[in-house]
Design an enzyme around this catalytic site. Sequence first.
Site, PDB file in Angstrom:
ATOM      1  N   LYS A 180       0.820  -1.226   0.000  1.00  0.00           N
ATOM      2  CA  LYS A 180       0.000   0.000   0.000  1.00  0.00           C
ATOM      3  C   LYS A 180       0.846   1.265   0.000  1.00  0.00           C
ATOM      4  O   LYS A 180       0.631   2.186   0.788  1.00  0.00           O
ATOM      5  CB  LYS A 180      -0.962   0.002   1.185  1.00  0.00           C
ATOM      6  CG  LYS A 180      -1.918  -1.188   1.162  1.00  0.00           C
ATOM      7  CD  LYS A 180      -2.950  -1.110   2.255  1.00  0.00           C
ATOM      8  CE  LYS A 180      -3.842  -2.323   2.302  1.00  0.00           C
ATOM      9  NZ  LYS A 180      -3.173  -3.584   2.728  1.00  0.00           N
TER      10      LYS A 180
HETATM   11  O1  LIG Z   1      -9.207  -3.203   1.768  1.00  0.00           O
HETATM   12  C1  LIG Z   1      -8.302  -3.968   2.139  1.00  0.00           C
HETATM   13  C2  LIG Z   1      -7.036  -3.949   1.599  1.00  0.00           C
HETATM   14  C3  LIG Z   1      -6.122  -4.866   2.022  1.00  0.00           C
HETATM   15  N1  LIG Z   1      -6.409  -5.777   2.979  1.00  0.00           N
HETATM   16  C4  LIG Z   1      -5.353  -6.739   3.382  1.00  0.00           C
HETATM   17  O2  LIG Z   1      -5.782  -8.054   3.009  1.00  0.00           O
HETATM   18  C5  LIG Z   1      -5.462  -8.983   4.048  1.00  0.00           C
HETATM   19  C6  LIG Z   1      -6.732  -9.528   4.630  1.00  0.00           C
HETATM   20  O3  LIG Z   1      -6.437 -10.534   5.554  1.00  0.00           O
HETATM   21  P1  LIG Z   1      -7.591 -11.505   6.156  1.00  0.00           P
HETATM   22  O4  LIG Z   1      -6.861 -12.366   7.120  1.00  0.00           O
HETATM   23  O5  LIG Z   1      -8.154 -12.295   4.998  1.00  0.00           O
HETATM   24  O6  LIG Z   1      -8.597 -10.631   6.789  1.00  0.00           O
HETATM   25  C7  LIG Z   1      -4.602  -8.229   5.043  1.00  0.00           C
HETATM   26  O7  LIG Z   1      -3.248  -8.358   4.669  1.00  0.00           O
HETATM   27  C8  LIG Z   1      -5.042  -6.781   4.857  1.00  0.00           C
HETATM   28  O8  LIG Z   1      -4.016  -5.867   5.188  1.00  0.00           O
HETATM   29  C9  LIG Z   1      -7.650  -5.789   3.520  1.00  0.00           C
HETATM   30  O9  LIG Z   1      -7.974  -6.616   4.391  1.00  0.00           O
HETATM   31  N2  LIG Z   1      -8.579  -4.895   3.084  1.00  0.00           N
END
Ligand SMILES: O=c1ccn([C@@H]2O[C@H](COP(=O)(O)O)[C@@H](O)[C@H]2O)c(=O)[nH]1
Length: 278
Positions: free
Chosen positions: A96
């Site tokens: 990001k």
């Molecule tokens: O809008 C967003 C952007 C990035 N993320 C990232 O994705 C994963 C989600 O992890 P989970 O364990 O599936 O919840 C994490 O690395 C976030 O930083 C997001 O969740 N939402």
Amino acid sequence: MESFGSRLHRAVDERGPLCVGIDPHPGLLARWGLADDLQGLDRFTQTVVEALGDRVAVVKPQSAFFERFGSHGVAILESTIRQLRDAGSLVLLDVKRGDIGSTVSAYASAYLDPSSPLYVDAVTASPYLGVGSLAPMFELAAQHGGGVFVLALTSNPEGAAVQRARTADGRTVAQTVIDEISQLNRGATPLGSFGLVVGATIGDTGHDLSGVGGPLLAPGLGAQGAGAADLRAVFGSSLGSVLPSYSREVLSAGPDVAALRAAADRVLADCRAVLPAR
Ligand SMILES: O=c1ccn([C@@H]2O[C@H](COP(=O)(O)O)[C@@H](O)[C@H]2O)c(=O)[nH]1
């Protein structure tokens, strides 16, 4: 050179529409019986590479969980990226990044220049210094067959206040991001190299994603509460461009390699049941 959009299209055809994140949370390390240290981090990522590197279309390491261990953690990230690419997965590094254009040039070199140790297939980027400030990333990505996924409508509840605020012309901030990325992908086939991040948790927000022409990364599935069926309301007629992304939902099945594979297969089947067949 083959574009990222084209490589992603092929990877999804061959392996299915799924991105799995590598997010070595301290709680997951503990659940896997690993210490919250460099050795634990290394064992965790090695296991994910072994389980998923040769079967999932896209793997998304979350940079923060490597950076928290300093330079040695970043060294593990570098080696993880290399191993995943060798195993045939596309690597999307979730960092990001975003800054003024001259600094974005340095970020672009770090992640999208093939000579960099942190070179990946694609990165996530933040547009809140203006989508135009990300131009050095878009240019280097286009030059070397890379991709950039720009945050549009994120999965966290706090995002809406900023992303759904109205600009002077009446569009939301998110819609201006969507429209600028759509322009970048114009004419690209079979898929543009510039994607958007749109959370699976957000429901029907009325945003028009139909002209994006690039991939729509959908985090928020599993641990954040959304299920594959929620993709319909969020993406509507744009479902065919969605790349569903799961981290903890799959990772919590470890450390057993077969169980990790079964979890990835299960969520892929859930998504296939909702996404249009290609
Ligand atoms: O809008 C967003 C952007 C990035 N993320 C990232 O994705 C994963 C989600 O992890 P989970 O364990 O599936 O919840 C994490 O690395 C976030 O930083 C997001 O969740 N939402």
